[in-house]
Design a protein around this motif. Structure first.
Motif, PDB file in Angstrom:
ATOM      1  N   ALA A  14       6.041   4.584   3.446  1.00 15.85           N
ATOM      2  CA  ALA A  14       5.337   5.848   3.674  1.00 15.85           C
ATOM      3  C   ALA A  14       6.023   7.011   2.966  1.00 15.85           C
ATOM      4  CB  ALA A  14       5.252   6.129   5.172  1.00 15.85           C
ATOM      5  N   SER A  15       7.318   6.863   2.696  1.00 16.19           N
ATOM      6  CA  SER A  15       8.075   7.929   2.022  1.00 16.19           C
ATOM      7  C   SER A  15       8.021   7.834   0.506  1.00 16.19           C
ATOM      8  CB  SER A  15       9.541   7.888   2.483  1.00 16.19           C
ATOM      9  OG  SER A  15       9.638   8.057   3.877  1.00 16.19           O
ATOM     10  N   GLY A  16       7.413   6.750  -0.010  1.00 22.55           N
ATOM     11  CA  GLY A  16       7.260   6.628  -1.454  1.00 22.55           C
ATOM     12  C   GLY A  16       8.031   5.508  -2.109  1.00 22.55           C
ATOM     13  N   VAL A  17       8.681   4.650  -1.310  1.00 18.47           N
ATOM     14  CA  VAL A  17       9.417   3.513  -1.874  1.00 18.47           C
ATOM     15  C   VAL A  17       8.431   2.382  -2.158  1.00 18.47           C
ATOM     16  CG1 VAL A  17      11.239   1.823  -1.467  1.00 18.47           C
ATOM     17  CG2 VAL A  17      11.515   4.169  -0.643  1.00 18.47           C
ATOM     18  N   PRO A  18       8.434   1.805  -3.362  1.00 23.39           N
ATOM     19  CA  PRO A  18       7.465   0.742  -3.693  1.00 23.39           C
ATOM     20  C   PRO A  18       7.684  -0.524  -2.881  1.00 23.39           C
ATOM     21  CG  PRO A  18       8.499   1.653  -5.678  1.00 23.39           C
ATOM     22  CD  PRO A  18       9.283   2.155  -4.513  1.00 23.39           C
ATOM     23  N   GLN A  19       6.602  -1.228  -2.610  1.00 21.25           N
ATOM     24  CA  GLN A  19       6.656  -2.562  -2.008  1.00 21.25           C
ATOM     25  C   GLN A  19       5.490  -3.344  -2.596  1.00 21.25           C
ATOM     26  OE1 GLN A  19       8.976  -3.861  -0.184  1.00 21.25           O
ATOM     27  NE2 GLN A  19       8.036  -5.814   0.284  1.00 21.25           N
ATOM     28  N   THR A  20       5.740  -4.020  -3.709  1.00 24.78           N
ATOM     29  CA  THR A  20       4.686  -4.703  -4.435  1.00 24.78           C
ATOM     30  C   THR A  20       5.291  -5.872  -5.193  1.00 24.78           C
ATOM     31  OG1 THR A  20       3.064  -4.472  -6.223  1.00 24.78           O
ATOM     32  CG2 THR A  20       4.997  -3.075  -6.356  1.00 24.78           C
ATOM     33  N   LEU A  21       4.446  -6.857  -5.500  1.00 23.14           N
ATOM     34  CA  LEU A  21       4.894  -7.976  -6.332  1.00 23.14           C
ATOM     35  C   LEU A  21       4.635  -7.727  -7.809  1.00 23.14           C
ATOM     36  CD1 LEU A  21       3.798 -11.013  -4.135  1.00 23.14           C
ATOM     37  CD2 LEU A  21       6.054  -9.950  -4.304  1.00 23.14           C
ATOM     38  N   ALA A  22       4.054  -6.576  -8.123  1.00 26.17           N
ATOM     39  CA  ALA A  22       3.844  -6.221  -9.531  1.00 26.17           C
ATOM     40  C   ALA A  22       5.192  -5.957 -10.192  1.00 26.17           C
ATOM     41  CB  ALA A  22       2.954  -4.986  -9.627  1.00 26.17           C
TER      42      ALA A  22
END
Length: 567
Positions: free
Chosen positions: A195-203
């Motif tokens: 929610a603070s802007g840290v990515p969480q993706t498999l891209a």
């Protein structure tokens, strides 16, 4: 220095003191194996693990069996991680097509994460695939942290039990800590970071257009999930090479504060858990008081030095504090505080480059680790390391005033003192020995970016960080070489397990002993005198051992700086 800076430091400590008891109470429930509200959901999962592994959680282990199971568990995990890193190029979850790691780097990294050190001789985003980050590294962030807390529980049982032959079940301790503490907090924590802007993706990569109209490729990945346990478990390995100075790992002042709080959270709570386990919470508060005194002293020196700045630059007309190597988003106070927190807690995450600190400002993070990761310390490792010093302190007090050396209801005899000295001596012998060797051979001297005292500090910091299982670096040492990958890997293993085994032997010895009620002949171990003695023992042992090396490194660097010479 500013009022806002002091407000940040003192407010930070005040929040943690308020959280120490509730966190400690939750840890105490896990220590005792009692049910928690989370058992309604996770209880069947825990039972399933035991059935799958054919483990009886009620069958307790003596210290030798506990130690063997712990070491075998970590060796197997280390071997698994080494295989993942070596085979990275042919495994899935590798959108950038990164090759497998070389044998020396894979060895160094596998040992690093298995020992809760998380030293990185590589740039995360340019070396590790998503699969390696998640399966090879993040899994260690959970299990190495759980191992440390479980070991603390084992030592607590040594003090708390009476004429017992067992100190708990390693598998039950690790499972409960992971399921009911680390995993739930990490899920909430990671959600906050997302929610603070840290990515969480498999891209792997996303192409963007800058404000100037240029094209730029940004590396992404499952960052938030690793970041949460990296801080909570005092691991410290960064998804990106810039670690917590990178905006994708630490985007705002609020995330920076939460990260610092999470590094200390479990360490603060475990002191209360210890007091509750031995039946006197004053024992835990006394230990925490000594830890906080050492921490505030280090934070004061570091903040003062960084706020004062560099006199050489002042003479050139560049006024103000030392902002070299620091994020403008955080400033001097938050950067100095983060540096002291991460090295006091054996975390190793950084939001500023310690190599760019002033000489004495950089010396405090170095000295924090040299004290034996006991100024709060790593999860579990901090409290059991501090208890080793407490054993020595009560023995010394008994010699000085002629009182019976007792601590938390157990007589401290020659066996415990010898084992404590053996465990504490591992750090200076390994740190100073490997630093001396690397300071005279060509392979070692090829590593430092700087020459003279600052270059020596870079070598000293590297081995201090490795043996202390901290993982932070001065960032001026080229460590991705066969020499440093090999030696640092060995140093990390020694610094973790050569302390744990004597500590578990102490736990077994104390558990088998009768409880000794406090009497007029006992040395009091809860008041201000005891806190002062604890602080003195830690500082004297650390000072006498490491002062010569500090004089050759940061102290000589500081004297050169005030006389107008920069490294």
């Amino acid at each position: 220095m500013t009022i806002q800076g002091w407000f940040l430091i003192l407010g930070f400590v005040a929040v943690l003191l308020a959280l120490a008891k509730p966190v400690g109470a939750w840890l105490f429930a896990l220590y005792e194996g009692r049910r928690t509200p989370l058992h309604l959901v996770l209880g069947p999962v825990e039972a399933g693990f035991y059935r799958l592994a054919r483990i009886d959680p009620g069958q307790e282990q003596g210290w030798r069996r506990y130690a063997v199971h712990m070491i075998v568990f970590n060796v197997v995990l280390m071997g698994f991680t080494y295989a993942v890193l070596r085979l990275q190029g042919v495994l899935p979850g590798n959108p950038q097509g990164l090759a497998g790691l070389s044998p020396p780097l894979a060895f160094n990294t596998a040992v690093s994460f298995a020992t809760n050190t998380n030293w990185q001789s590589y740039g995360g985003e340019t070396t590790m695939s998503n699969l390696s980050q998640m399966l090879g590294l993040t899994i260690h962030n959970f299990l190495s942290a759980a191992t440390g807390i479980s070991l603390a529980f084992a030592l607590f049982r040594g003090f708390a039990r009476r004429e017992a032959g067992a100190i708990g079940n390693f598998w039950a301790d690790v499972t409960r800590v992971t399921l009911y503490l680390l995993l739930p907090i990490s899920i909430v924590y990671a959600t906050f970071l997302i929610a603070s802007g840290v990515p969480q993706t498999l891209a792997g990569v996303v192409d963007v257009t800058t404000l100037e109209g240029a094209k730029q490729s940004l590396l992404l990945g499952p960052v938030a999930s690793q970041e949460a346990i990296k801080m909570l478990g005092t691991n410290g390995g960064g998804f990106f090479n810039a670690n917590s100075a990178h905006p994708f790992e630490n985007p705002t002042a609020l995330t920076n504060l939460i990260q610092m709080l999470s590094i200390f959270l479990i360490g603060f709570g475990l002191t209360w858990t210890f007091g509750r386990a031995v039946g006197d919470t004053r024992q835990g508060w006394a230990i925490l008081s000594a830890m906080v005194i050492l921490f505030l002293a280090g934070a004061t020196v570091t903040y003062a030095q960084e706020a004062a700045g560099n006199p050489v630059l002042h003479q050139l007309g560049i006024a103000g504090g030392n902002m070299e190597g620091k994020e403008a988003r955080f400033g001097i106070a938050a950067s100095a505080l983060f540096a002291v927190v991460t090295t006091a807690a054996s975390c190793g995450a950084v939001n500023a480059m310690h190599d760019s600190f002033t000489a004495l400002g950089g010396m405090i993070p170095l000295f924090n680790i040299q004290l034996g990761e006991v100024v709060i310390g790593g999860v579990g490792a901090g409290i059991y390391g501090f208890l080793l010093f407490a054993i020595l302190a009560v023995f010394v007090a008994g010699l000085m005033v002629g009182r019976t050396p007792e601590y938390a209801g157990k007589k401290i005899e020659a066996r415990e003192v010898k084992l404590a000295v053996l465990a504490i001596a591992v750090l200076p012998l390994t740190i100073l020995g490997l630093t001396a060797l690397s300071s005279v051979v060509a392979q070692g001297l090829a590593g430092p970016l700087n020459k003279g005292p600052h270059g020596f500090s870079e070598i000293l910091y590297a081995f201090t960080s490795a043996v202390g299982n901290n993982g932070s670096a001065f960032a001026g040492l080229t460590a991705n070489t066969p020499w440093y990958n090999g030696l640092l890997g060995v140093a990390m293993w020694i610094g973790r397990f050569f302390i744990i085994v004597p500590m578990l032997a102490i736990a077994g010895s104390l558990a088998a002993r009768k409880h000794t009620p406090e009497s007029a002949g006992s040395f009091p171990t809860t008041g201000g005198l005891w806190v002062g003695l604890l602080v003195g023992i830690v500082l004297i042992l650390g000072g006498l051992t490491f002062l010569p090396s500090l004089a050759l490194g940061p102290i000589a660097d500081h004297l050169a700086m005030i006389h107008g010479t920069l490294s």
